[in-house]
Design a protein around this motif. Structure first.
Motif, PDB file in Angstrom:
ATOM      1  N   LEU A 104      23.579  49.967  42.979  1.00  0.00           N
ATOM      2  CA  LEU A 104      24.874  50.659  42.896  1.00  0.00           C
ATOM      3  C   LEU A 104      25.170  51.295  41.538  1.00  0.00           C
ATOM      4  O   LEU A 104      26.090  52.100  41.434  1.00  0.00           O
ATOM      5  CB  LEU A 104      26.003  49.673  43.231  1.00  0.00           C
ATOM      6  CG  LEU A 104      26.019  49.093  44.646  1.00  0.00           C
ATOM      7  CD1 LEU A 104      27.182  48.122  44.791  1.00  0.00           C
ATOM      8  CD2 LEU A 104      26.122  50.197  45.692  1.00  0.00           C
ATOM      9  N   PHE A 105      24.420  50.938  40.504  1.00  0.00           N
ATOM     10  CA  PHE A 105      24.789  51.358  39.150  1.00  0.00           C
ATOM     11  C   PHE A 105      24.791  52.875  39.001  1.00  0.00           C
ATOM     12  O   PHE A 105      25.627  53.428  38.296  1.00  0.00           O
ATOM     13  CB  PHE A 105      23.828  50.737  38.137  1.00  0.00           C
ATOM     14  CG  PHE A 105      24.323  50.834  36.717  1.00  0.00           C
ATOM     15  CD1 PHE A 105      25.343  50.020  36.257  1.00  0.00           C
ATOM     16  CD2 PHE A 105      23.768  51.745  35.826  1.00  0.00           C
ATOM     17  CE1 PHE A 105      25.799  50.114  34.964  1.00  0.00           C
ATOM     18  CE2 PHE A 105      24.215  51.842  34.518  1.00  0.00           C
ATOM     19  CZ  PHE A 105      25.229  51.015  34.093  1.00  0.00           C
TER      20      PHE A 105
ATOM     21  N   LEU B 189      30.626  45.783  36.645  1.00  0.00           N
ATOM     22  CA  LEU B 189      32.073  45.989  36.733  1.00  0.00           C
ATOM     23  C   LEU B 189      32.653  46.456  35.404  1.00  0.00           C
ATOM     24  O   LEU B 189      33.658  47.169  35.393  1.00  0.00           O
ATOM     25  CB  LEU B 189      32.749  44.695  37.193  1.00  0.00           C
ATOM     26  CG  LEU B 189      32.355  44.221  38.594  1.00  0.00           C
ATOM     27  CD1 LEU B 189      33.069  42.933  38.960  1.00  0.00           C
ATOM     28  CD2 LEU B 189      32.653  45.298  39.635  1.00  0.00           C
ATOM     29  N   ALA B 190      32.010  46.086  34.286  1.00  0.00           N
ATOM     30  CA  ALA B 190      32.454  46.593  32.986  1.00  0.00           C
ATOM     31  C   ALA B 190      32.225  48.094  32.896  1.00  0.00           C
ATOM     32  O   ALA B 190      33.053  48.838  32.363  1.00  0.00           O
ATOM     33  CB  ALA B 190      31.712  45.880  31.861  1.00  0.00           C
TER      34      ALA B 190
ATOM     35  N   ILE C  58      40.478  41.033  36.535  1.00  0.00           N
ATOM     36  CA  ILE C  58      41.052  41.007  37.878  1.00  0.00           C
ATOM     37  C   ILE C  58      39.982  41.219  38.943  1.00  0.00           C
ATOM     38  O   ILE C  58      39.964  40.541  39.972  1.00  0.00           O
ATOM     39  CB  ILE C  58      42.166  42.076  38.005  1.00  0.00           C
ATOM     40  CG1 ILE C  58      43.361  41.700  37.124  1.00  0.00           C
ATOM     41  CG2 ILE C  58      42.609  42.231  39.464  1.00  0.00           C
ATOM     42  CD1 ILE C  58      44.436  42.756  37.067  1.00  0.00           C
ATOM     43  N   ILE C  59      39.069  42.163  38.705  1.00  0.00           N
ATOM     44  CA  ILE C  59      38.044  42.449  39.716  1.00  0.00           C
ATOM     45  C   ILE C  59      36.820  41.555  39.571  1.00  0.00           C
ATOM     46  O   ILE C  59      36.048  41.385  40.520  1.00  0.00           O
ATOM     47  CB  ILE C  59      37.614  43.938  39.668  1.00  0.00           C
ATOM     48  CG1 ILE C  59      37.021  44.298  38.301  1.00  0.00           C
ATOM     49  CG2 ILE C  59      38.790  44.836  40.002  1.00  0.00           C
ATOM     50  CD1 ILE C  59      36.531  45.729  38.199  1.00  0.00           C
ATOM     51  N   LEU C  60      36.650  40.941  38.387  1.00  0.00           N
ATOM     52  CA  LEU C  60      35.450  40.143  38.150  1.00  0.00           C
ATOM     53  C   LEU C  60      35.590  38.701  38.641  1.00  0.00           C
ATOM     54  O   LEU C  60      34.664  38.166  39.257  1.00  0.00           O
ATOM     55  CB  LEU C  60      35.098  40.162  36.667  1.00  0.00           C
ATOM     56  CG  LEU C  60      33.854  39.365  36.223  1.00  0.00           C
ATOM     57  CD1 LEU C  60      32.616  39.845  36.964  1.00  0.00           C
ATOM     58  CD2 LEU C  60      33.659  39.472  34.711  1.00  0.00           C
TER      59      LEU C  60
ATOM     60  N   ALA D 214      33.088  35.309  27.467  1.00  0.00           N
ATOM     61  CA  ALA D 214      32.125  36.303  27.956  1.00  0.00           C
ATOM     62  C   ALA D 214      32.830  37.548  28.482  1.00  0.00           C
ATOM     63  O   ALA D 214      32.351  38.674  28.266  1.00  0.00           O
ATOM     64  CB  ALA D 214      31.257  35.690  29.058  1.00  0.00           C
ATOM     65  N   ILE D 215      33.956  37.367  29.161  1.00  0.00           N
ATOM     66  CA  ILE D 215      34.712  38.526  29.658  1.00  0.00           C
ATOM     67  C   ILE D 215      35.223  39.364  28.490  1.00  0.00           C
ATOM     68  O   ILE D 215      35.218  40.597  28.542  1.00  0.00           O
ATOM     69  CB  ILE D 215      35.870  38.069  30.557  1.00  0.00           C
ATOM     70  CG1 ILE D 215      35.324  37.586  31.900  1.00  0.00           C
ATOM     71  CG2 ILE D 215      36.879  39.199  30.784  1.00  0.00           C
ATOM     72  CD1 ILE D 215      36.363  37.072  32.845  1.00  0.00           C
ATOM     73  N   LEU D 216      35.656  38.682  27.436  1.00  0.00           N
ATOM     74  CA  LEU D 216      36.094  39.405  26.239  1.00  0.00           C
ATOM     75  C   LEU D 216      34.958  40.254  25.682  1.00  0.00           C
ATOM     76  O   LEU D 216      35.151  41.402  25.271  1.00  0.00           O
ATOM     77  CB  LEU D 216      36.568  38.404  25.185  1.00  0.00           C
ATOM     78  CG  LEU D 216      37.272  38.970  23.953  1.00  0.00           C
ATOM     79  CD1 LEU D 216      38.576  39.645  24.327  1.00  0.00           C
ATOM     80  CD2 LEU D 216      37.514  37.866  22.937  1.00  0.00           C
ATOM     81  N   GLY D 217      33.743  39.703  25.700  1.00  0.00           N
ATOM     82  CA  GLY D 217      32.585  40.453  25.236  1.00  0.00           C
ATOM     83  C   GLY D 217      32.217  41.594  26.162  1.00  0.00           C
ATOM     84  O   GLY D 217      31.879  42.698  25.708  1.00  0.00           O
ATOM     85  N   LEU D 218      32.276  41.354  27.477  1.00  0.00           N
ATOM     86  CA  LEU D 218      31.948  42.403  28.446  1.00  0.00           C
ATOM     87  C   LEU D 218      32.899  43.589  28.324  1.00  0.00           C
ATOM     88  O   LEU D 218      32.501  44.738  28.528  1.00  0.00           O
ATOM     89  CB  LEU D 218      32.004  41.827  29.868  1.00  0.00           C
ATOM     90  CG  LEU D 218      30.843  40.902  30.260  1.00  0.00           C
ATOM     91  CD1 LEU D 218      31.153  40.209  31.583  1.00  0.00           C
ATOM     92  CD2 LEU D 218      29.536  41.682  30.363  1.00  0.00           C
TER      93      LEU D 218
END
Length: 224
Positions: A217-218, A151-152, A167-169, A65-69
């Protein structure tokens, strides 16, 4: 009008993915790679495999999922297209919810295809309550994607977004990942309704918080 704008943005992402097939294919390849590595690392007949199986599932899901984000804002980054979206006569929360829904659909497709393969390669037959497992995966994915999309967008304008996002996620999504692993373990093992309710309550509370906070926040994230 608000929902029509979200629908238009989601449809744009879907048609783009159907044309390139970059995001879903990359996630599937990574997820299958995790499956193959762990299937050779653990003997499917041993009890230890049954103990680590829920963790293996969520290792594959979360990293894929991170790879996709990381790919979710690539098209908007090209030619500074994100600025064009910001200049549209629409609330900027439309961009957030549109991206959340798109990412959720793509990650959901990856999970839908990968999960049966996990069970087959690990020869895991004690599925438990399949509907409850689906509910846990859906709720956990919502929490993961809601904060991951924010975060993305934040890391998209950096030179090292592929490194920065994990790192931040990971520190932020750790509670929902732990709850997802524990809930999956309970469902696949000896079901305990009381324990399952407590972990599901944590996932639901996480989802509510991390849909509301990114929504607020967006707008500021896009200005960074």
């Amino acid at each position: 009008m608000f929902f029509k704008q979200i629908k238009a943005l989601v449809w744009k992402d879907i048609t783009s993915e159907l044309r390139t097939k970059e995001m879903v294919s990359a996630m599937l390849i990574f997820s299958f790679l995790v499956i193959v590595i762990f299937s050779f690392a653990f003997d499917p007949t041993r009890e230890t495999t049954k103990a680590v199986f829920p963790g293996v599932i969520w290792v594959g899901f979360s990293f894929a999922a991170i790879l996709g984000l990381n790919r979710s804002f690539v098209s908007e980054k090209a030619n500074d297209s994100i600025m064009g979206l910001m200049l549209c006569p629409a609330d900027r929360s439309v961009i957030y919810f549109g991206k959340v829904i798109s990412n959720f659909l793509f990650v959901g497709i990856m999970e839908l295809i990968s999960l049966p393969v996990y069970f087959i390669l690990f020869d895991y037959r004690n599925v438990g309550s399949l509907p409850m497992l689906v509910v846990v995966i859906l709720l956990s994915t919502i929490g993961f994607i809601s904060v991951g999309t924010l975060l993305a967008a934040l890391s998209a304008n950096t030179r090292t977004s592929e490194i920065l996002l994990p790192i931040i996620l990971f520190p932020i999504i750790l509670p929902v990942i732990i709850a997802a692993v524990e809930s999956t373990s309970i469902i696949l093992g000896t079901p305990s309704i009381i324990e399952l309710k407590s972990w599901l309550g944590l996932i639901i509370a996480y989802d509510i918080i991390f849909i509301a906070v990114p929504f607020v926040l967006f707008d500021y994230v896009l200005e960074v």
